[in-house]
Design an enzyme around this catalytic site. Structure first.
Site, PDB file in Angstrom:
ATOM      1  N   GLY A  45       1.762  13.560   1.889  1.00  0.00           N
ATOM      2  CA  GLY A  45       1.910  12.252   1.252  1.00  0.00           C
ATOM      3  C   GLY A  45       2.272  12.265  -0.220  1.00  0.00           C
ATOM      4  O   GLY A  45       2.813  11.289  -0.735  1.00  0.00           O
ATOM      5  N   GLU A 100      -2.852  14.599  -5.587  1.00  0.00           N
ATOM      6  CA  GLU A 100      -3.023  13.892  -4.321  1.00  0.00           C
ATOM      7  C   GLU A 100      -2.227  12.590  -4.321  1.00  0.00           C
ATOM      8  O   GLU A 100      -1.954  12.038  -5.387  1.00  0.00           O
ATOM      9  CB  GLU A 100      -4.499  13.516  -4.152  1.00  0.00           C
ATOM     10  CG  GLU A 100      -5.349  14.574  -3.502  1.00  0.00           C
ATOM     11  CD  GLU A 100      -5.552  14.320  -2.021  1.00  0.00           C
ATOM     12  OE1 GLU A 100      -4.678  13.678  -1.395  1.00  0.00           O
ATOM     13  OE2 GLU A 100      -6.585  14.750  -1.503  1.00  0.00           O
ATOM     14  N   ASP A 101      -1.930  12.069  -3.160  1.00  0.00           N
ATOM     15  CA  ASP A 101      -1.280  10.772  -3.060  1.00  0.00           C
ATOM     16  C   ASP A 101      -2.286   9.637  -3.240  1.00  0.00           C
ATOM     17  O   ASP A 101      -2.071   8.707  -3.992  1.00  0.00           O
ATOM     18  CB  ASP A 101      -0.532  10.617  -1.721  1.00  0.00           C
ATOM     19  CG  ASP A 101      -1.400  10.968  -0.522  1.00  0.00           C
ATOM     20  OD1 ASP A 101      -2.557  11.410  -0.695  1.00  0.00           O
ATOM     21  OD2 ASP A 101      -0.905  10.812   0.617  1.00  0.00           O
ATOM     22  N   ASP A 104      -9.138   7.551  -0.894  1.00  0.00           N
ATOM     23  CA  ASP A 104      -9.610   6.379  -0.150  1.00  0.00           C
ATOM     24  C   ASP A 104     -11.138   6.462  -0.084  1.00  0.00           C
ATOM     25  O   ASP A 104     -11.830   5.993  -0.979  1.00  0.00           O
ATOM     26  CB  ASP A 104      -8.924   6.414   1.218  1.00  0.00           C
ATOM     27  CG  ASP A 104      -9.255   5.230   2.103  1.00  0.00           C
ATOM     28  OD1 ASP A 104      -9.975   4.333   1.654  1.00  0.00           O
ATOM     29  OD2 ASP A 104      -8.786   5.191   3.259  1.00  0.00           O
ATOM     30  N   LYS A 132      -8.540   3.791  -4.178  1.00  0.00           N
ATOM     31  CA  LYS A 132      -9.130   2.553  -3.645  1.00  0.00           C
ATOM     32  C   LYS A 132     -10.613   2.558  -4.026  1.00  0.00           C
ATOM     33  O   LYS A 132     -11.447   3.045  -3.265  1.00  0.00           O
ATOM     34  CB  LYS A 132      -8.994   2.514  -2.118  1.00  0.00           C
ATOM     35  CG  LYS A 132      -7.562   2.468  -1.604  1.00  0.00           C
ATOM     36  CD  LYS A 132      -7.546   2.378  -0.081  1.00  0.00           C
ATOM     37  CE  LYS A 132      -6.160   2.475   0.480  1.00  0.00           C
ATOM     38  NZ  LYS A 132      -6.137   2.533   1.957  1.00  0.00           N
ATOM     39  N   PHE A 154      -3.956  -0.968   3.427  1.00  0.00           N
ATOM     40  CA  PHE A 154      -3.257   0.223   3.906  1.00  0.00           C
ATOM     41  C   PHE A 154      -1.847   0.185   3.323  1.00  0.00           C
ATOM     42  O   PHE A 154      -1.144  -0.815   3.447  1.00  0.00           O
ATOM     43  CB  PHE A 154      -3.204   0.250   5.436  1.00  0.00           C
ATOM     44  CG  PHE A 154      -2.495   1.470   5.946  1.00  0.00           C
ATOM     45  CD1 PHE A 154      -3.124   2.712   5.931  1.00  0.00           C
ATOM     46  CD2 PHE A 154      -1.189   1.389   6.416  1.00  0.00           C
ATOM     47  CE1 PHE A 154      -2.466   3.850   6.370  1.00  0.00           C
ATOM     48  CE2 PHE A 154      -0.530   2.520   6.860  1.00  0.00           C
ATOM     49  CZ  PHE A 154      -1.167   3.752   6.840  1.00  0.00           C
ATOM     50  N   VAL A 155      -1.459   1.270   2.664  1.00  0.00           N
ATOM     51  CA  VAL A 155      -0.160   1.274   1.983  1.00  0.00           C
ATOM     52  C   VAL A 155       0.786   2.350   2.518  1.00  0.00           C
ATOM     53  O   VAL A 155       0.339   3.370   3.047  1.00  0.00           O
ATOM     54  CB  VAL A 155      -0.332   1.456   0.446  1.00  0.00           C
ATOM     55  CG1 VAL A 155      -1.066   0.269  -0.157  1.00  0.00           C
ATOM     56  CG2 VAL A 155      -1.061   2.750   0.103  1.00  0.00           C
ATOM     57  N   ASP A 161       2.923   7.535   4.498  1.00  0.00           N
ATOM     58  CA  ASP A 161       3.506   7.160   5.797  1.00  0.00           C
ATOM     59  C   ASP A 161       2.610   6.242   6.603  1.00  0.00           C
ATOM     60  O   ASP A 161       1.413   6.128   6.369  1.00  0.00           O
ATOM     61  CB  ASP A 161       3.747   8.415   6.640  1.00  0.00           C
ATOM     62  CG  ASP A 161       2.444   8.967   7.212  1.00  0.00           C
ATOM     63  OD1 ASP A 161       1.516   9.228   6.418  1.00  0.00           O
ATOM     64  OD2 ASP A 161       2.339   9.090   8.445  1.00  0.00           O
ATOM     65  N   ARG A 167       7.956   7.137   4.534  1.00  0.00           N
ATOM     66  CA  ARG A 167       7.762   8.054   3.400  1.00  0.00           C
ATOM     67  C   ARG A 167       8.921   7.985   2.399  1.00  0.00           C
ATOM     68  O   ARG A 167       8.752   8.284   1.232  1.00  0.00           O
ATOM     69  CB  ARG A 167       7.660   9.508   3.885  1.00  0.00           C
ATOM     70  CG  ARG A 167       6.415   9.842   4.647  1.00  0.00           C
ATOM     71  CD  ARG A 167       6.284  11.349   4.761  1.00  0.00           C
ATOM     72  NE  ARG A 167       5.346  11.757   5.802  1.00  0.00           N
ATOM     73  CZ  ARG A 167       4.031  11.846   5.649  1.00  0.00           C
ATOM     74  NH1 ARG A 167       3.485  11.539   4.496  1.00  0.00           N
ATOM     75  NH2 ARG A 167       3.266  12.236   6.637  1.00  0.00           N
TER      76      ARG A 167
HETATM   77  P1  5GP Z   1      -9.930   9.897   2.212  1.00  0.00           P
HETATM   78  O1  5GP Z   1     -10.401  11.238   2.710  1.00  0.00           O
HETATM   79  O2  5GP Z   1     -10.077   9.734   0.706  1.00  0.00           O
HETATM   80  O3  5GP Z   1     -10.573   8.769   2.962  1.00  0.00           O
HETATM   81  O4  5GP Z   1      -8.421   9.751   2.583  1.00  0.00           O
HETATM   82  C1  5GP Z   1      -7.465  10.447   1.929  1.00  0.00           C
HETATM   83  C2  5GP Z   1      -6.232  10.591   2.777  1.00  0.00           C
HETATM   84  O5  5GP Z   1      -6.096   9.521   3.727  1.00  0.00           O
HETATM   85  C3  5GP Z   1      -5.021  10.537   1.907  1.00  0.00           C
HETATM   86  O6  5GP Z   1      -4.655  11.789   1.417  1.00  0.00           O
HETATM   87  C4  5GP Z   1      -3.988   9.922   2.833  1.00  0.00           C
HETATM   88  O7  5GP Z   1      -3.388  10.943   3.588  1.00  0.00           O
HETATM   89  C5  5GP Z   1      -4.782   9.045   3.756  1.00  0.00           C
HETATM   90  N1  5GP Z   1      -4.784   7.637   3.326  1.00  0.00           N
HETATM   91  C6  5GP Z   1      -5.800   6.935   2.763  1.00  0.00           C
HETATM   92  N2  5GP Z   1      -5.449   5.656   2.519  1.00  0.00           N
HETATM   93  C7  5GP Z   1      -4.149   5.554   2.914  1.00  0.00           C
HETATM   94  C8  5GP Z   1      -3.209   4.460   2.906  1.00  0.00           C
HETATM   95  O8  5GP Z   1      -3.473   3.316   2.482  1.00  0.00           O
HETATM   96  N3  5GP Z   1      -1.981   4.749   3.392  1.00  0.00           N
HETATM   97  C9  5GP Z   1      -1.624   5.966   3.871  1.00  0.00           C
HETATM   98  N4  5GP Z   1      -0.399   6.117   4.314  1.00  0.00           N
HETATM   99  N5  5GP Z   1      -2.487   7.009   3.905  1.00  0.00           N
HETATM  100  C10 5GP Z   1      -3.738   6.800   3.419  1.00  0.00           C
END
Ligand code: 5GP
Length: 176
Positions: A45, A100-101, A104, A132, A154-155, A161, A167
């Site tokens: 991402g 990181e992208d 969340d 977030k 959700f983005v 993606d 992407r």
């Molecule tokens: P976390 O472990 O912090 O819950 O999630 C991190 C990963 O979830 C990110 O690296 C990404 O791959 C995915 N992710 C979290 N939120 C989003 C979102 O809004 N859109 C997309 N496409 N991926 C997300």
């Protein structure tokens, strides 16, 4: 706008992203000026963010990549993180900046940071394009650089993606 079966609307445009990436790059040039940082990009991402950010770096640095994901194609974060942190570089004694992208729940970042700490880097910080805050379940002390704080939407776009689609989009969109 449709990506696969879902509708999305604009959230952050390419111009705003470019401006923010430049500002973060300038900050990194300052903060890491006396070190030779190792940037660890987390694929897939963040591939566009890494590429754009790294072009702003004017100090000596190295770049490597790792891959782990917790989404598996859906729109809700699952806790199943793949255990395949594969780093070709020895990070012992290095100043590490993870790129990181999006953060969340924070589970992915936390997991990666704890794994990398075992390899005894000198320092470890995290730079995420998106955060977030309302979704965060774990406080991540290492999160020093954030592009944009967003709501619990959700983005997609700019590397992110939905079911591997979207992407390539220059702007970031949120699910309607
Ligand atoms: P976390 O472990 O912090 O819950 O999630 C991190 C990963 O979830 C990110 O690296 C990404 O791959 C995915 N992710 C979290 N939120 C989003 C979102 O809004 N859109 C997309 N496409 N991926 C997300």
């Amino acid at each position: 706008m449709k990506v696969a079966d879902l509708d999305f609307e604009p959230l952050i445009n390419a111009e705003a992203i470019e401006k923010r990436v430049k500002a973060i790059g300038a900050q990194l040039n300052e903060d890491y000026k006396d070190t030779k940082p190792l940037f660890v990009g987390v694929l897939n991402g963040s591939f566009l963010f890494i590429a754009d950010l790294i072009k702003q770096i004017e100090i000596p640095c190295e770049i490597t990549f790792t891959k782990l994901a917790s989404y598996y194609g859906g729109t809700k974060s699952t806790l199943k993180i793949r255990d395949d942190i594969d780093l070709s570089v020895d990070i012992k004694g290095r100043d590490i900046l993870i790129i990181e992208d999006i953060v969340d729940t924070g589970n992915t970042a936390h997991y990666l940071i704890e794994k990398l700490k075992l390899k005894e880097p000198k320092s470890i910080k995290l730079c995420s394009l998106l955060l977030k805050p309302a979704s965060l379940k774990i406080k991540i002390e290492e999160l020093k650089y954030v592009g944009f704080e967003i709501a619990n939407d959700f983005v997609v776009g700019y590397g992110l993606d939905y079911q591997e689609m979207g992407r390539h989009l220059k702007d970031i969109y949120k699910k309607v």
